[in-house]
Every structure is written in structure tokens, then in C-alpha cells.
Design a protein around this motif. Structure first.
Motif, mmCIF file in Angstrom:
data_model
loop_
_atom_site.group_PDB
_atom_site.id
_atom_site.type_symbol
_atom_site.label_atom_id
_atom_site.label_comp_id
_atom_site.label_asym_id
_atom_site.label_seq_id
_atom_site.Cartn_x
_atom_site.Cartn_y
_atom_site.Cartn_z
ATOM 1 N N LYS A 67 0.846 -1.188 0.000
ATOM 2 C CA LYS A 67 0.000 0.000 0.000
ATOM 3 C C LYS A 67 0.886 1.244 0.000
ATOM 4 N N LEU A 68 0.569 2.169 -0.854
ATOM 5 C CA LEU A 68 1.294 3.425 -0.947
ATOM 6 C C LEU A 68 0.756 4.374 0.109
ATOM 7 N N THR A 69 1.639 4.898 0.955
ATOM 8 C CA THR A 69 1.187 5.824 1.997
ATOM 9 C C THR A 69 0.818 7.165 1.373
ATOM 10 N N ASP A 70 -0.036 7.906 2.096
ATOM 11 C CA ASP A 70 -0.434 9.225 1.606
ATOM 12 C C ASP A 70 0.782 10.147 1.468
ATOM 13 N N GLU A 71 1.707 10.048 2.425
ATOM 14 C CA GLU A 71 2.921 10.877 2.396
ATOM 15 C C GLU A 71 3.739 10.588 1.134
ATOM 16 N N ASN A 72 3.942 9.314 0.836
ATOM 17 C CA ASN A 72 4.704 8.941 -0.360
ATOM 18 C C ASN A 72 3.975 9.335 -1.635
ATOM 19 N N TYR A 73 2.653 9.217 -1.621
ATOM 20 C CA TYR A 73 1.869 9.625 -2.789
ATOM 21 C C TYR A 73 2.037 11.119 -3.036
ATOM 22 N N ARG A 74 1.994 11.924 -1.963
ATOM 23 C CA ARG A 74 2.164 13.365 -2.083
ATOM 24 C C ARG A 74 3.565 13.704 -2.598
ATOM 25 N N LYS A 75 4.588 13.026 -2.083
ATOM 26 C CA LYS A 75 5.961 13.256 -2.548
ATOM 27 C C LYS A 75 6.100 12.905 -4.029
ATOM 28 N N TRP A 76 5.438 11.855 -4.420
ATOM 29 C CA TRP A 76 5.539 11.378 -5.793
ATOM 30 C C TRP A 76 4.801 12.295 -6.771
ATOM 31 N N TYR A 101 -0.260 18.852 -5.182
ATOM 32 C CA TYR A 101 -0.588 19.326 -3.843
ATOM 33 C C TYR A 101 0.024 20.696 -3.597
ATOM 34 N N LYS A 102 -0.741 21.536 -2.873
ATOM 35 C CA LYS A 102 -0.203 22.827 -2.441
ATOM 36 C C LYS A 102 -0.255 22.860 -0.915
ATOM 37 N N TYR A 103 0.707 23.568 -0.337
ATOM 38 C CA TYR A 103 0.820 23.601 1.116
ATOM 39 C C TYR A 103 -0.076 24.690 1.684
ATOM 40 N N ASN A 104 -0.841 24.341 2.733
ATOM 41 C CA ASN A 104 -1.677 25.290 3.456
ATOM 42 C C ASN A 104 -1.021 25.519 4.811
ATOM 43 N N PRO A 105 -0.327 26.663 5.003
ATOM 44 C CA PRO A 105 0.417 26.880 6.247
ATOM 45 C C PRO A 105 -0.480 27.056 7.477
ATOM 46 N N SER A 106 -1.690 27.560 7.283
ATOM 47 C CA SER A 106 -2.568 27.763 8.448
ATOM 48 C C SER A 106 -3.034 26.438 9.045
ATOM 49 N N LYS A 107 -3.197 25.417 8.217
ATOM 50 C CA LYS A 107 -3.658 24.109 8.710
ATOM 51 C C LYS A 107 -2.519 23.094 8.795
ATOM 52 N N HIS A 108 -1.308 23.505 8.411
ATOM 53 C CA HIS A 108 -0.124 22.625 8.446
ATOM 54 C C HIS A 108 -0.360 21.321 7.698
ATOM 55 N N ARG A 109 -0.840 21.462 6.466
ATOM 56 C CA ARG A 109 -1.079 20.269 5.657
ATOM 57 C C ARG A 109 -0.979 20.613 4.174
ATOM 58 N N TYR A 110 -0.847 19.544 3.385
ATOM 59 C CA TYR A 110 -0.826 19.681 1.931
ATOM 60 C C TYR A 110 -2.219 19.339 1.424
ATOM 61 N N GLU A 111 -2.770 20.210 0.572
ATOM 62 C CA GLU A 111 -4.127 19.998 0.059
ATOM 63 C C GLU A 111 -4.077 19.752 -1.440
ATOM 64 N N PHE A 112 -4.912 18.816 -1.894
ATOM 65 C CA PHE A 112 -4.952 18.458 -3.309
ATOM 66 C C PHE A 112 -5.559 19.606 -4.101
ATOM 67 N N ARG A 113 -4.989 19.900 -5.243
ATOM 68 C CA ARG A 113 -5.514 20.964 -6.106
ATOM 69 C C ARG A 113 -6.731 20.417 -6.840
ATOM 70 N N GLU A 114 -7.898 20.893 -6.451
ATOM 71 C CA GLU A 114 -9.160 20.351 -6.961
ATOM 72 C C GLU A 114 -9.353 20.555 -8.473
ATOM 73 N N TYR A 140 -6.135 15.608 1.458
ATOM 74 C CA TYR A 140 -5.063 16.357 2.115
ATOM 75 C C TYR A 140 -4.161 15.389 2.851
ATOM 76 N N VAL A 141 -2.918 15.852 3.070
ATOM 77 C CA VAL A 141 -1.915 15.046 3.749
ATOM 78 C C VAL A 141 -1.318 15.917 4.839
ATOM 79 N N LYS A 142 -1.364 15.438 6.073
ATOM 80 C CA LYS A 142 -0.809 16.182 7.212
ATOM 81 C C LYS A 142 0.709 16.295 7.078
ATOM 82 N N GLU A 143 1.223 17.426 7.538
ATOM 83 C CA GLU A 143 2.666 17.639 7.515
ATOM 84 C C GLU A 143 3.299 16.868 8.670
ATOM 85 N N ARG A 144 4.441 16.287 8.425
ATOM 86 C CA ARG A 144 5.142 15.564 9.509
ATOM 87 C C ARG A 144 6.122 16.434 10.165
#
Length: 140
Positions: free
Chosen positions: A98-107, A112-125, A136-140
Motif C-alpha cells: 500500500k502506498l502511503t499518503d505521504e509517499n503519494y504526495r511526494k511522488w 498538492y499545495k501547502y496550506n500553512p494555516s492548517k499545516h497540511r498539503y491539500e490536493f488541487r481540486e 489532504y496530507v498532514k505535515e510531519r
């Protein structure tokens, strides 16, 4: 004979042809052409002129060679970098079934664009998301 000598001198001093080129045009031996040219008073001046031209041409050729070598090195380095990234991505993707969400976002960085107020990466709709793609993928 005088006409031929004038033609040889004209080709050498005015048109700046080489001895070999003059020999081909006039169908005379290069030794004869050299003999005629050396008897002229302009010989030393022409020799220096051609020597300076050769220096400049050599300098330009050397600079172009160095530029080309640098460009080839840059292309080779870029290729090596991309190849390393590909190997690393392949290793990350093959670790588990299974591909993790983090790895999918990196790939898929550009999706994805970063939302600094929510500390996460959000998919460009605007790209259009299927159900199996994380919104969305939470920032580590």
C-alpha cells in the motif's frame, strides 16, 4: 608568366587564400607558389596577419570547446540526479503493498499545495480527484 605571378599574389594577399587552395586554382605546384609569395615585400606582414588570425581562431575554438564540455557535464549531472530520484522513488514505492499518503504526495508534488494555516498539503481540486487520491496530507 608575369600574369600568373600577379594572379598568385592577388589570391594570397588580397583574397587571403592558402597556398594549397591557390595551387588547386592555378594548377601550379605549391613550391612555386611559395617561392613567388616569399619574394614579395608584403610577405612578413601577411605572415603576421595570418598568425594573429590563427591565435584568435584558436582562442575562440578553445572557449567553445570548454563551453561545450561544461554543458555536457551539466546534462550528465542532471541525468544522474534524475536517475537517483527515480531509483529512490522506486524503492519507496516497492516497500509495501500500500502506498502511503505521504509517499503519494511526494511522488505527485505538483498536485498538492501547502496550506500553512492548517499545516497540511491539500490536493488541487482543479486537477480532478478520484476517491482513492487523498484530499489532504498532514505535515510531519
Amino acid at each position: 608568366m608575369e600574369n600568373l605571378k600577379d594572379k598568385i599574389l592577388n589570391l594570397f594577399y588580397i583574397e587571403h587564400l592558402k597556398v594549397k587552395e591557390i595551387a588547386e586554382k592555378t594548377r601550379v605546384t605549391s613550391a612555386y607558389i611559395t617561392k613567388v609569395i616569399k619574394t614579395d615585400f608584403r610577405y612578413k606582414e601577411e605572415k603576421n596577419f595570418r598568425k594573429e588570425n590563427s591565435k584568435e581562431k584558436r582562442k575562440l575554438d578553445q572557449n567553445n570547446f570548454i563551453k561545450q564540455k561544461r554543458e555536457n557535464k551539466r546534462i550528465e549531472d542532471n541525468y544522474s540526479f534524475v536517475q537517483t530520484q527515480h531509483i529512490q522513488a522506486s524503492m519507496e514505492l516497492s516497500k509495501s503493498n500500500k502506498l502511503t499518503d505521504e509517499n503519494y504526495r511526494k511522488w505527485n508534488k505538483s498536485a498538492y499545495k501547502y496550506n500553512p494555516s492548517k499545516h497540511r498539503y491539500e490536493f488541487r481540486e482543479e486537477l480532478g480527484r478520484t476517491a482513492d487520491v487523498p484530499k489532504y496530507v498532514k505535515e510531519r
